[in-house]
Design an enzyme around this catalytic site. Structure first.
Site, PDB file in Angstrom:
ATOM      1  N   LYS A 175       0.882  -1.174   0.000  1.00 57.45           N
ATOM      2  CA  LYS A 175       0.000   0.000   0.000  1.00 57.45           C
ATOM      3  C   LYS A 175       0.916   1.220   0.000  1.00 57.45           C
ATOM      4  O   LYS A 175       1.428   1.628   1.028  1.00 57.45           O
ATOM      5  CB  LYS A 175      -0.879  -0.008   1.268  1.00 57.45           C
ATOM      6  CG  LYS A 175      -2.237   0.640   1.122  1.00 57.45           C
ATOM      7  CD  LYS A 175      -2.223   2.101   0.699  1.00 57.45           C
ATOM      8  CE  LYS A 175      -2.019   3.048   1.873  1.00 57.45           C
ATOM      9  NZ  LYS A 175      -1.791   4.449   1.429  1.00 57.45           N
ATOM     10  N   GLY A 228       6.390   5.078   8.321  1.00 58.19           N
ATOM     11  CA  GLY A 228       5.552   6.269   8.349  1.00 58.19           C
ATOM     12  C   GLY A 228       5.653   6.956   9.704  1.00 58.19           C
ATOM     13  O   GLY A 228       6.637   6.787  10.432  1.00 58.19           O
ATOM     14  N   SER A 229       4.625   7.706  10.043  1.00 57.49           N
ATOM     15  CA  SER A 229       4.681   8.531  11.251  1.00 57.49           C
ATOM     16  C   SER A 229       4.400   7.703  12.505  1.00 57.49           C
ATOM     17  O   SER A 229       3.774   6.639  12.442  1.00 57.49           O
ATOM     18  CB  SER A 229       3.643   9.649  11.144  1.00 57.49           C
ATOM     19  OG  SER A 229       2.356   9.078  11.092  1.00 57.49           O
ATOM     20  N   GLY A 233       1.836   4.645  13.192  1.00 53.20           N
ATOM     21  CA  GLY A 233       2.491   3.422  13.675  1.00 53.20           C
ATOM     22  C   GLY A 233       1.875   2.920  14.972  1.00 53.20           C
ATOM     23  O   GLY A 233       1.725   1.706  15.173  1.00 53.20           O
ATOM     24  N   GLU A 367       7.887  15.891  15.345  1.00 54.10           N
ATOM     25  CA  GLU A 367       8.490  15.907  14.022  1.00 54.10           C
ATOM     26  C   GLU A 367       7.615  16.747  13.095  1.00 54.10           C
ATOM     27  O   GLU A 367       6.425  16.486  12.967  1.00 54.10           O
ATOM     28  CB  GLU A 367       8.552  14.465  13.504  1.00 54.10           C
ATOM     29  CG  GLU A 367       9.246  14.311  12.185  1.00 54.10           C
ATOM     30  CD  GLU A 367       9.086  12.906  11.607  1.00 54.10           C
ATOM     31  OE1 GLU A 367       7.985  12.339  11.700  1.00 54.10           O
ATOM     32  OE2 GLU A 367      10.073  12.393  11.062  1.00 54.10           O
TER      33      GLU A 367
HETATM   34  P1  NAD Z   1       1.914   8.566   7.448  1.00 53.96           P
HETATM   35  O1  NAD Z   1       2.028   7.815   8.718  1.00 53.96           O
HETATM   36  O2  NAD Z   1       0.891   9.628   7.347  1.00 53.96           O
HETATM   37  O3  NAD Z   1       1.621   7.575   6.223  1.00 53.96           O
HETATM   38  C1  NAD Z   1       2.483   6.518   5.902  1.00 53.96           C
HETATM   39  C2  NAD Z   1       1.705   5.444   5.163  1.00 53.96           C
HETATM   40  O4  NAD Z   1       0.771   4.870   6.067  1.00 53.96           O
HETATM   41  C3  NAD Z   1       0.870   5.945   3.984  1.00 53.96           C
HETATM   42  O5  NAD Z   1       0.858   4.970   2.980  1.00 53.96           O
HETATM   43  C4  NAD Z   1      -0.501   6.117   4.591  1.00 53.96           C
HETATM   44  O6  NAD Z   1      -1.524   6.027   3.641  1.00 53.96           O
HETATM   45  C5  NAD Z   1      -0.545   4.949   5.546  1.00 53.96           C
HETATM   46  N1  NAD Z   1      -1.426   5.093   6.709  1.00 53.96           N
HETATM   47  C6  NAD Z   1      -1.760   6.217   7.375  1.00 53.96           C
HETATM   48  N2  NAD Z   1      -2.601   5.912   8.387  1.00 53.96           N
HETATM   49  C7  NAD Z   1      -2.788   4.582   8.350  1.00 53.96           C
HETATM   50  C8  NAD Z   1      -3.573   3.673   9.117  1.00 53.96           C
HETATM   51  N3  NAD Z   1      -4.327   4.067  10.134  1.00 53.96           N
HETATM   52  N4  NAD Z   1      -3.511   2.360   8.803  1.00 53.96           N
HETATM   53  C9  NAD Z   1      -2.747   1.922   7.795  1.00 53.96           C
HETATM   54  N5  NAD Z   1      -2.024   2.731   7.013  1.00 53.96           N
HETATM   55  C10 NAD Z   1      -2.031   4.058   7.294  1.00 53.96           C
HETATM   56  O7  NAD Z   1       3.365   9.142   7.135  1.00 53.96           O
HETATM   57  P2  NAD Z   1       3.833  10.035   5.907  1.00 53.96           P
HETATM   58  O8  NAD Z   1       3.442  11.439   6.145  1.00 53.96           O
HETATM   59  O9  NAD Z   1       3.483   9.385   4.626  1.00 53.96           O
HETATM   60  O10 NAD Z   1       5.423   9.866   6.036  1.00 53.96           O
HETATM   61  C11 NAD Z   1       6.188  10.614   6.890  1.00 53.96           C
HETATM   62  C12 NAD Z   1       6.622   9.815   8.090  1.00 53.96           C
HETATM   63  O11 NAD Z   1       7.353   8.658   7.700  1.00 53.96           O
HETATM   64  C13 NAD Z   1       7.568  10.608   8.962  1.00 53.96           C
HETATM   65  O12 NAD Z   1       7.218  10.425  10.304  1.00 53.96           O
HETATM   66  C14 NAD Z   1       8.914   9.983   8.661  1.00 53.96           C
HETATM   67  O13 NAD Z   1       9.883  10.201   9.665  1.00 53.96           O
HETATM   68  C15 NAD Z   1       8.539   8.558   8.487  1.00 53.96           C
HETATM   69  N6  NAD Z   1       9.577   7.782   7.791  1.00 53.96           N
HETATM   70  C16 NAD Z   1      10.346   6.907   8.511  1.00 53.96           C
HETATM   71  C17 NAD Z   1      11.367   6.194   7.888  1.00 53.96           C
HETATM   72  C18 NAD Z   1      12.224   5.223   8.666  1.00 53.96           C
HETATM   73  O14 NAD Z   1      12.902   4.409   8.048  1.00 53.96           O
HETATM   74  N7  NAD Z   1      12.229   5.265   9.984  1.00 53.96           N
HETATM   75  C19 NAD Z   1      11.602   6.379   6.526  1.00 53.96           C
HETATM   76  C20 NAD Z   1      10.790   7.273   5.824  1.00 53.96           C
HETATM   77  C21 NAD Z   1       9.781   7.974   6.477  1.00 53.96           C
END
Ligand code: NAD
Length: 470
Positions: A175, A228-229, A233, A367
């Site tokens: 996804k 992701g965030s 998470g 962040e």
């Molecule tokens: P986000 O958490 O908003 O979204 C990430 C992904 O999760 C997207 O595909 C989104 O559609 C999906 N998502 C959102 N809510 C969900 C839910 N309830 N259930 C399942 N899927 C869901 O994050 P973002 O804004 O896309 O990315 C930025 C974040 O990613 C930042 O916090 C960044 O630090 C982190 N990040 C971490 C790493 C790492 O390796 N640690 C690498 C890249 C980005």
């Protein structure tokens, strides 16, 4: 190059959502419409999981060498089409082409690294109390992996999860972020062309709260691997945890770069600017805190602000929502440069440097995921270290010093998954495990051979021989 509509890929077929709903994807550079993507729902996700479940056993029957060869073919196909895929990434993210090309190359390298594991997929043997008993630890696939990724480097995020997942004998449902549907769609097409069997990689496009949540909740998804965030998470961990699924979380950071009083200031400024502002600060490893010794604070600040003002490689933020959220967070802060939306179409924020922010405030602790960094003053080494560690996150950190003693002490005491001396807060490579501590993750490492631990489970095999029957 970018199709008008982006479908799902399920069981090797391009399919639309059963509910026939769509999302618009706009270009961050100017706010114009780039394409539409299917807005998948629970039914679409269930079809993808079913396809993965069907395809996985035959895929796992192939040897690790054969699966590695398929991964290599995909990586080579990606290298062949690097320009096209990088240009698609530029369209969907707005980042400079040079950066997108570098990311595509990093994704290729990840594939080649994982492919090589086909001939290095080591297990272990160990001793036993019972005579003539041989004990081997071997890896087995987790089976169906749900892979959910953020937008920021779209192709490396795909590569870091898809390559090890399929190599380890799993089938996957990916996804992608709703902000970067195009690169994931093109990547999946390359996988089909490179001979990955139908159903081994399925892609469902759509929103996190809909398609993403359905994947997390699906009882047939054995592993949820998420980048992701921290907020997303946390929900994912709780939800998948209730059904005791394996969960790997790679989350955010509030990474600090420390400038000691013996640092080479020219080098520190150069790395601080790149760490804070490349990819518009939309990097989990970006330096959003810069901790400077009192003795060199003014000199560093003036040079850093000047370099930040002239930094031109940042690119726009991913969406208008992100821009508005960040501008809202800056309200009332002491802004040394930037802090304003640029006068042009699209979602641009100038590189922004803040100072005099209380370390206990929300601004210091959350962040922002944009081109914003905060300067903090430190009395001495211990004070700097305490500021760095006083954070809910612990992903990466960097220290600038000429002193071996300070460098070693920092590396020992900093709470982070990656530490750099005299460089940026980043620099990961395919053979290096990447991940963080505290709210930056749940202890897993992606990339490196450590990634194999995410996508496989250990099995201990006991063989008992009877020498009298030889
Ligand atoms: P986000 O958490 O908003 O979204 C990430 C992904 O999760 C997207 O595909 C989104 O559609 C999906 N998502 C959102 N809510 C969900 C839910 N309830 N259930 C399942 N899927 C869901 O994050 P973002 O804004 O896309 O990315 C930025 C974040 O990613 C930042 O916090 C960044 O630090 C982190 N990040 C971490 C790493 C790492 O390796 N640690 C690498 C890249 C980005």
């Amino acid at each position: 190059m970018v199709p008008d509509t982006i479908p799902n890929l399920i069981d090797g077929q391009a399919v639309l959502s059963r509910a026939a709903q769509w999302l618009n994807k706009v270009r961050p550079r100017d706010g114009t419409l780039l394409c539409r993507l299917v807005r998948s729902n629970g039914e679409d996700v269930a079809a993808a999981v079913e396809a993965a479940r069907r395809a996985q056993p035959a895929w796992a029957e192939r040897t690790a060498v054969a699966r590695g060869e398929r991964v290599r073919e995909i990586a080579l196909a990606l290298r062949e089409r690097r320009q096209e895929l990088s240009e698609a990434v530029v369209e969907e993210t707005g980042k400079p082409l040079q950066l997108a090309l570098g990311e595509t190359d990093a994704a290729v390298e990840m594939g080649l690294f994982v492919a090589g594991e086909g001939r290095r997929y080591h297990g272990r043997t160990t001793t036993a109390t019972m005579p003539h008993r041989t004990v081997m630890a071997v890896r087995q696939p987790v089976r169906v992996s749900g892979l959910i990724i953020s937008f920021n480097p779209p192709l490396p995020n795909v590569a870091w999860k898809v390559f090890p997942a399929v190599f380890c004998g799993n089938a996957a449902v990916l996804k992608p972020s709703e902000e970067t549907p195009v690169s994931a769609y093109l990547f999946a097409g390359l996988c089909t062309e490179a001979g990955l069997p139908p159903g081994v990689l399925n892609v469902v496009q759509g929103l996190g709260a809909e398609a993403g949540a359905a994947l997390v909740e699906h009882p047939d998804v054995d592993l949820v691997s998420f980048t992701g965030s921290a907020a997303s998470g946390r929900w994912i961990s709780e939800t998948a945890g209730r059904r005791l699924a394996k969960v790997c979380l790679e989350l955010g950071g509030k990474n600090a770069l420390v400038v000691c009083d013996d640092a080479d200031l020219e080098n520190s400024v150069r790395w601080a600017v790149a760490s804070a502002f490349s990819n518009a600060g939309q990097r989990c490893a970006s330096a959003s805190r810069i901790v400077v010794f009192d003795a060199v604070y003014e000199e560093f600040r003036d040079r850093f602000v000047e370099a930040s003002r002239s930094y031109e490689d940042a690119g726009p933020l991913i969406s208008e929502g992100a821009l508005e959220r960040i501008l809202g967070a800056l309200d009332g802060a002491v802004v040394l440069c930037g802090g304003e939306r640029l006068e042009r179409p699209g979602w641009w924020l100038a590189p922004t440097v803040l100072e005099s922010v209380d370390p206990e405030t929300e601004l210091s602790r959350t962040e922002l995921f944009g081109p914003v960094t905060i300067l903090f003053r430190a009395r001495d080494f211990d004070h700097a270290l305490s500021i760095v560690n006083d954070s809910p996150y612990g992903l990466t950190a960097s220290v600038h010093t000429q002193s071996l003693h300070r460098a070693m002490r920092f590396a020992e005491k900093v709470q982070a998954g990656v530490v750099v001396v005299n460089g940026g807060t980043h620099g990961s490579e395919p053979h290096m495990g990447f991940g963080g501590v505290k709210q930056s993750g749940t202890g897993w490492r992606e990339a490196g051979v450590e990634a194999l631990d995410v996508y496989s489970d250990w099995k201990y095999v006991n063989l008992i021989a009877d020498p009298s029957r030889v």
